[in-house]
Design an enzyme around this catalytic site. Structure first.
Site, PDB file in Angstrom:
ATOM      1  N   HIS A 259      38.420  35.061 -40.260  1.00  0.00           N
ATOM      2  CA  HIS A 259      39.370  34.184 -40.963  1.00  0.00           C
ATOM      3  C   HIS A 259      38.582  33.234 -41.866  1.00  0.00           C
ATOM      4  CE1 HIS A 259      42.902  31.724 -41.641  1.00  0.00           C
ATOM      5  NE2 HIS A 259      42.293  30.658 -41.163  1.00  0.00           N
TER       6      HIS A 259
ATOM      7  N   HIS B 135      37.847  25.539 -36.948  1.00  0.00           N
ATOM      8  CA  HIS B 135      37.396  25.909 -38.293  1.00  0.00           C
ATOM      9  C   HIS B 135      37.812  24.840 -39.290  1.00  0.00           C
ATOM     10  CE1 HIS B 135      41.488  27.509 -38.314  1.00  0.00           C
ATOM     11  NE2 HIS B 135      41.429  27.754 -39.609  1.00  0.00           N
TER      12      HIS B 135
ATOM     13  N   HIS C 221      48.821  28.490 -34.226  1.00  0.00           N
ATOM     14  CA  HIS C 221      50.091  28.517 -34.958  1.00  0.00           C
ATOM     15  C   HIS C 221      51.204  29.182 -34.151  1.00  0.00           C
ATOM     16  CE1 HIS C 221      48.769  27.292 -39.051  1.00  0.00           C
ATOM     17  NE2 HIS C 221      47.602  27.795 -38.663  1.00  0.00           N
TER      18      HIS C 221
ATOM     19  N   HIS D 108      39.660  24.495 -42.056  1.00  0.00           N
ATOM     20  CA  HIS D 108      40.893  24.351 -42.834  1.00  0.00           C
ATOM     21  C   HIS D 108      41.601  23.032 -42.522  1.00  0.00           C
ATOM     22  CE1 HIS D 108      41.168  28.964 -43.552  1.00  0.00           C
ATOM     23  NE2 HIS D 108      40.438  28.355 -44.475  1.00  0.00           N
TER      24      HIS D 108
ATOM     25  N   HIS E 231      43.820  22.160 -39.636  1.00  0.00           N
ATOM     26  CA  HIS E 231      43.195  22.085 -38.306  1.00  0.00           C
ATOM     27  C   HIS E 231      42.344  20.828 -38.134  1.00  0.00           C
ATOM     28  CE1 HIS E 231      44.418  26.205 -37.085  1.00  0.00           C
ATOM     29  NE2 HIS E 231      44.594  26.256 -38.393  1.00  0.00           N
TER      30      HIS E 231
END
Ligand code: ZN
Ligand code: FE
Length: 240
Positions: free
Chosen positions: A113, A55, A170, A57, A60
């Site tokens: 998310h 994704h 994470h 973000h 990442h």
């Protein structure tokens, strides 16, 4: 068959270095920082075929362009979020295949998310790369999706073979365990698994990957039976 090793990044992120045993083809999942990722790739032989993004973000994707330029790897990410991901060589959606050497991964769309979050599942080796959708003993925050979307996304992952290994983005397991034990205090499987996680972390070991069967038994977000229960749990965790 695919094997995976963690590359610890930032404060509590993991990128995952994947290797196809038959051919030596190599991929990195979610390279948020280029230097530690390059060190891990070089230590493994200096070959990189693919960069898989879950994704958009920054924690990442931020190292993607540098890693791609250094190794010439192809970048794979969600078609739905192509406008806010690094330049993609393969823009994927639900059910698409991603080849790494002789291994083939399947794309699973998991909105919740973020809108365009995808997971990658390699049946040969039982490897699930799930970014910030499913965490060990937890799940990602609903930053863009509805509870119904995230619930449906988690149901897709829950339907994979129970021996699947869950490689999330994470190291949140210990703090997730505190909420899980608060939400589901009588769950014996959870209590045993939380104790196992504390032992691992006290020894400085990663708590991931985890076995999907253990998540199905212990993770309250996978055990929620309906959207309303899930939504209530997620809201309580946000305030915990
Ligand atoms: Zn995220
Ligand atoms: Fe993240």
């Amino acid at each position: 068959m695919i094997t995976a090793q963690p590359v610890a990044l930032l404060r509590d992120n993991y990128a995952w270095l994947l290797r196809d045993g038959a051919t030596g083809a190599t991929a990195i999942v979610d390279p948020a920082e280029s230097a530690p990722v390059a060190a891990a790739i070089d230590a493994a032989g200096g070959r990189l075929d693919l960069i898989l993004l879950t994704h958009h973000h920054g924690d990442h994707i931020a190292g993607t362009d540098e890693v791609r330029d250094r190794y010439g790897a192809r970048v794979v990410g969600a078609r739905a979020d192509a406008h806010r991901l690094p330049a993609l060589n393969q823009a994927v959606r639900e059910g698409d295949s991603v080849a790494l050497g002789e291994s083939v991964g399947r794309v699973i769309e998991t909105p919740g998310h973020t809108h365009g979050h995808v997971c990658y599942y390699f049946p040969d080796g039982g490897v699930l790369l799930c970014g910030d959708t499913l965490f060990s003993l937890g799940c990602g925050r609903l930053l863009e999706g509805t509870p119904a979307e995230m619930f449906a996304s988690l149901r897709k992952l829950a339907a994979l073979p129970p021996e699947t290994m869950v490689y999330c983005g994470h190291e949140y397991t210990e703090s997730n365990a505190r909420f899980a034990l608060h939400a589901d205090p009588a769950n014996a499987a959870l209590r045993a698994y939380a104790a196992h996680v504390r032992t691992l972390r006290a020894a400085g070991s990663p708590s991931v990957p985890s076995r999907l069967a253990d998540e199905l038994a212990a993770n309250p977000f996978l055990r929620a039976r309906d959207v309303a229960t899930f939504a209530d749990l997620r809201a309580r965790k946000d305030k915990f």
